[in-house]
Scaffold this motif. Structure first.
Motif, PDB file in Angstrom:
ATOM      1  N   ALA A 283       0.823  -1.217   0.000  1.00 52.20           N
ATOM      2  CA  ALA A 283       0.000   0.000   0.000  1.00 52.20           C
ATOM      3  C   ALA A 283       0.857   1.267   0.000  1.00 52.20           C
ATOM      4  O   ALA A 283       0.355   2.346  -0.334  1.00 52.20           O
ATOM      5  CB  ALA A 283      -0.928   0.000   1.202  1.00 52.20           C
ATOM      6  N   ALA A 284       2.114   1.157   0.366  1.00 51.55           N
ATOM      7  CA  ALA A 284       2.971   2.341   0.481  1.00 51.55           C
ATOM      8  C   ALA A 284       3.162   3.092  -0.846  1.00 51.55           C
ATOM      9  O   ALA A 284       3.072   4.323  -0.862  1.00 51.55           O
ATOM     10  CB  ALA A 284       4.316   1.962   1.092  1.00 51.55           C
ATOM     11  N   PRO A 285       3.429   2.425  -1.980  1.00 51.10           N
ATOM     12  CA  PRO A 285       3.589   3.187  -3.230  1.00 51.10           C
ATOM     13  C   PRO A 285       2.335   3.977  -3.622  1.00 51.10           C
ATOM     14  O   PRO A 285       2.438   5.114  -4.087  1.00 51.10           O
ATOM     15  CB  PRO A 285       3.912   2.113  -4.279  1.00 51.10           C
ATOM     16  N   ALA A 286       1.173   3.388  -3.441  1.00 49.12           N
ATOM     17  CA  ALA A 286      -0.072   4.107  -3.757  1.00 49.12           C
ATOM     18  C   ALA A 286      -0.237   5.302  -2.822  1.00 49.12           C
ATOM     19  O   ALA A 286      -0.673   6.379  -3.252  1.00 49.12           O
ATOM     20  CB  ALA A 286      -1.270   3.170  -3.649  1.00 49.12           C
ATOM     21  N   PHE A 287       0.119   5.113  -1.569  1.00 49.64           N
ATOM     22  CA  PHE A 287       0.053   6.235  -0.620  1.00 49.64           C
ATOM     23  C   PHE A 287       0.996   7.347  -1.068  1.00 49.64           C
ATOM     24  O   PHE A 287       0.625   8.523  -1.069  1.00 49.64           O
ATOM     25  CB  PHE A 287       0.419   5.775   0.795  1.00 49.64           C
ATOM     26  N   ASN A 288       2.231   6.967  -1.440  1.00 51.58           N
ATOM     27  CA  ASN A 288       3.220   7.971  -1.860  1.00 51.58           C
ATOM     28  C   ASN A 288       2.758   8.734  -3.092  1.00 51.58           C
ATOM     29  O   ASN A 288       2.976   9.953  -3.197  1.00 51.58           O
ATOM     30  CB  ASN A 288       4.574   7.305  -2.110  1.00 51.58           C
TER      31      ASN A 288
ATOM     32  N   GLN B  90      -0.401   9.267  -3.977  1.00 51.81           N
ATOM     33  CA  GLN B  90      -1.465  10.176  -3.545  1.00 51.81           C
ATOM     34  C   GLN B  90      -0.908  11.315  -2.698  1.00 51.81           C
ATOM     35  O   GLN B  90      -1.446  12.423  -2.735  1.00 51.81           O
ATOM     36  CB  GLN B  90      -2.533   9.418  -2.771  1.00 51.81           C
ATOM     37  N   GLU B  91       0.148  11.051  -1.964  1.00 54.72           N
ATOM     38  CA  GLU B  91       0.754  12.114  -1.147  1.00 54.72           C
ATOM     39  C   GLU B  91       1.349  13.206  -2.034  1.00 54.72           C
ATOM     40  O   GLU B  91       1.183  14.397  -1.759  1.00 54.72           O
ATOM     41  CB  GLU B  91       1.845  11.547  -0.245  1.00 54.72           C
ATOM     42  N   SER B  92       2.015  12.811  -3.110  1.00 54.60           N
ATOM     43  CA  SER B  92       2.599  13.830  -3.996  1.00 54.60           C
ATOM     44  C   SER B  92       1.505  14.669  -4.648  1.00 54.60           C
ATOM     45  O   SER B  92       1.641  15.891  -4.780  1.00 54.60           O
ATOM     46  CB  SER B  92       3.512  13.196  -5.042  1.00 54.60           C
ATOM     47  N   GLU B  93       0.409  14.028  -5.008  1.00 51.12           N
ATOM     48  CA  GLU B  93      -0.722  14.774  -5.585  1.00 51.12           C
ATOM     49  C   GLU B  93      -1.338  15.715  -4.545  1.00 51.12           C
ATOM     50  O   GLU B  93      -1.616  16.880  -4.823  1.00 51.12           O
ATOM     51  CB  GLU B  93      -1.778  13.796  -6.117  1.00 51.12           C
ATOM     52  N   ALA B  94      -1.533  15.208  -3.325  1.00 53.40           N
ATOM     53  CA  ALA B  94      -2.096  16.048  -2.258  1.00 53.40           C
ATOM     54  C   ALA B  94      -1.152  17.186  -1.904  1.00 53.40           C
ATOM     55  O   ALA B  94      -1.599  18.312  -1.634  1.00 53.40           O
ATOM     56  CB  ALA B  94      -2.397  15.198  -1.032  1.00 53.40           C
ATOM     57  N   SER B  95       0.146  16.932  -1.911  1.00 53.95           N
ATOM     58  CA  SER B  95       1.130  17.996  -1.619  1.00 53.95           C
ATOM     59  C   SER B  95       1.087  19.073  -2.692  1.00 53.95           C
ATOM     60  O   SER B  95       1.162  20.263  -2.393  1.00 53.95           O
ATOM     61  CB  SER B  95       2.538  17.409  -1.535  1.00 53.95           C
ATOM     62  N   ARG B  96       0.983  18.655  -3.956  1.00 57.46           N
ATOM     63  CA  ARG B  96       0.901  19.618  -5.054  1.00 57.46           C
ATOM     64  C   ARG B  96      -0.343  20.486  -4.908  1.00 57.46           C
ATOM     65  O   ARG B  96      -0.283  21.714  -5.041  1.00 57.46           O
ATOM     66  CB  ARG B  96       0.885  18.870  -6.391  1.00 57.46           C
ATOM     67  N   LEU B  97      -1.477  19.851  -4.590  1.00 55.78           N
ATOM     68  CA  LEU B  97      -2.722  20.608  -4.435  1.00 55.78           C
ATOM     69  C   LEU B  97      -2.678  21.510  -3.203  1.00 55.78           C
ATOM     70  O   LEU B  97      -3.196  22.636  -3.235  1.00 55.78           O
ATOM     71  CB  LEU B  97      -3.913  19.659  -4.356  1.00 55.78           C
TER      72      LEU B  97
ATOM     73  N   ARG C 173      -8.609  11.522   0.709  1.00 54.86           N
ATOM     74  CA  ARG C 173      -8.280  10.274   0.020  1.00 54.86           C
ATOM     75  C   ARG C 173      -6.975   9.690   0.566  1.00 54.86           C
ATOM     76  O   ARG C 173      -6.835   8.468   0.696  1.00 54.86           O
ATOM     77  CB  ARG C 173      -8.179  10.518  -1.484  1.00 54.86           C
ATOM     78  N   LEU C 174      -6.047  10.555   0.942  1.00 50.28           N
ATOM     79  CA  LEU C 174      -4.774  10.115   1.511  1.00 50.28           C
ATOM     80  C   LEU C 174      -4.996   9.454   2.876  1.00 50.28           C
ATOM     81  O   LEU C 174      -4.409   8.416   3.171  1.00 50.28           O
ATOM     82  CB  LEU C 174      -3.820  11.305   1.633  1.00 50.28           C
ATOM     83  N   VAL C 175      -5.854  10.047   3.676  1.00 54.74           N
ATOM     84  CA  VAL C 175      -6.175   9.468   4.986  1.00 54.74           C
ATOM     85  C   VAL C 175      -6.848   8.107   4.803  1.00 54.74           C
ATOM     86  O   VAL C 175      -6.559   7.157   5.545  1.00 54.74           O
ATOM     87  CB  VAL C 175      -7.056  10.433   5.812  1.00 54.74           C
ATOM     88  N   GLU C 176      -7.710   8.016   3.812  1.00 52.75           N
ATOM     89  CA  GLU C 176      -8.359   6.734   3.524  1.00 52.75           C
ATOM     90  C   GLU C 176      -7.323   5.685   3.129  1.00 52.75           C
ATOM     91  O   GLU C 176      -7.369   4.544   3.578  1.00 52.75           O
ATOM     92  CB  GLU C 176      -9.390   6.914   2.411  1.00 52.75           C
ATOM     93  N   ARG C 177      -6.359   6.048   2.314  1.00 51.67           N
ATOM     94  CA  ARG C 177      -5.302   5.122   1.891  1.00 51.67           C
ATOM     95  C   ARG C 177      -4.434   4.720   3.091  1.00 51.67           C
ATOM     96  O   ARG C 177      -3.974   3.598   3.188  1.00 51.67           O
ATOM     97  CB  ARG C 177      -4.457   5.786   0.798  1.00 51.67           C
ATOM     98  N   HIS C 178      -4.259   5.640   4.011  1.00 53.71           N
ATOM     99  CA  HIS C 178      -3.483   5.367   5.234  1.00 53.71           C
ATOM    100  C   HIS C 178      -4.167   4.299   6.090  1.00 53.71           C
ATOM    101  O   HIS C 178      -3.521   3.581   6.849  1.00 53.71           O
ATOM    102  CB  HIS C 178      -3.300   6.674   6.020  1.00 53.71           C
TER     103      HIS C 178
ATOM    104  N   ASN D   2       4.360   5.497  10.731  1.00 55.32           N
ATOM    105  CA  ASN D   2       4.883   6.778  11.213  1.00 55.32           C
ATOM    106  C   ASN D   2       5.175   7.740  10.069  1.00 55.32           C
ATOM    107  O   ASN D   2       4.856   8.932  10.156  1.00 55.32           O
ATOM    108  CB  ASN D   2       6.142   6.555  12.050  1.00 55.32           C
ATOM    109  N   ALA D   3       5.767   7.236   8.988  1.00 53.42           N
ATOM    110  CA  ALA D   3       6.070   8.094   7.838  1.00 53.42           C
ATOM    111  C   ALA D   3       4.776   8.630   7.223  1.00 53.42           C
ATOM    112  O   ALA D   3       4.691   9.822   6.859  1.00 53.42           O
ATOM    113  CB  ALA D   3       6.870   7.310   6.809  1.00 53.42           C
ATOM    114  N   GLN D   4       3.776   7.771   7.104  1.00 58.29           N
ATOM    115  CA  GLN D   4       2.511   8.211   6.522  1.00 58.29           C
ATOM    116  C   GLN D   4       1.791   9.199   7.438  1.00 58.29           C
ATOM    117  O   GLN D   4       1.209  10.177   6.964  1.00 58.29           O
ATOM    118  CB  GLN D   4       1.623   7.000   6.227  1.00 58.29           C
TER     119      GLN D   4
END
Length: 166
Positions: free
Chosen positions: A67-72, A74-81, A102-107, A151-153
């Motif tokens: 699940a970590a790559p999908a989170f990463n 989505q994190e880059s997209e959320a960071s950009r937004l 969506r990032l929290v859901e993936r977490h 922790n990273a997420q």
């Protein structure tokens, strides 16, 4: 008067004499020097990990890793937004909030894996009233690996949340 002085000195000397009975000393005992917070070494040999438990732990760790790559992503997209978000309640801010949701859901995939590892340990304790040392080490290793991913997420989510709270 002299009799009183002699009587007082006899009474004072009697108070300084050692008692006739052997009472225990108030000095610290050897056992009192042991720190009660230190773990007691387990005399049971480590042995092998229960195969069913090992398979379940491996599956949970692999779920968190996968699940970590999908989170990463989505994190880059959320960071950009979040970086381009305007003031609170603007269209761009709402889009960033939705990406964060969506990032929290993936977490949740990682937190469920961590919770399932804890549940495995709790069920073993409840059913067997103890955990074999080899099983305990396997559970601790799996919990540590999933915990580092978690922790990273969590840090990423907190960073984005604080950025959007301004």
């Amino acid at each position: 008067m002299r009799n009183r002085v002699v009587l007082v000195s006899i009474l004072l000397a009697a108070g300084c004499s050692s008692p006739m009975t052997k009472e225990p000393s108030l000095a610290p005992r050897a056992a009192e020097s042991i720190d009660p917070r230190l773990p007691i070494p387990d005399p049971v040999p480590t042995g092998t990990v229960n195969a069913e438990l090992a398979a379940r732990l491996n599956a949970l760790v692999e779920t968190a890793r996968a699940a970590a790559p999908a989170f990463n992503a989505q994190e880059s997209e959320a960071s950009r937004l979040a970086a381009s978000a305007g003031p609170m309640a603007s269209e761009s801010w709402i889009a960033a909030q939705q990406a964060l949701s969506r990032l929290v859901e993936r977490h949740g995939v990682t937190t469920r894996a961590a919770g399932d590892i804890d549940a495995l340990a709790a069920n073993r304790l409840e059913g067997q009233h103890w955990i074999r040392p080899s099983d305990r080490e396997a559970i601790a290793a799996a919990a540590a690996e999933v915990g580092s991913i978690n922790n990273a997420q969590t840090e990423a989510i907190q960073r984005l949340t604080s950025r959007l709270a301004r």
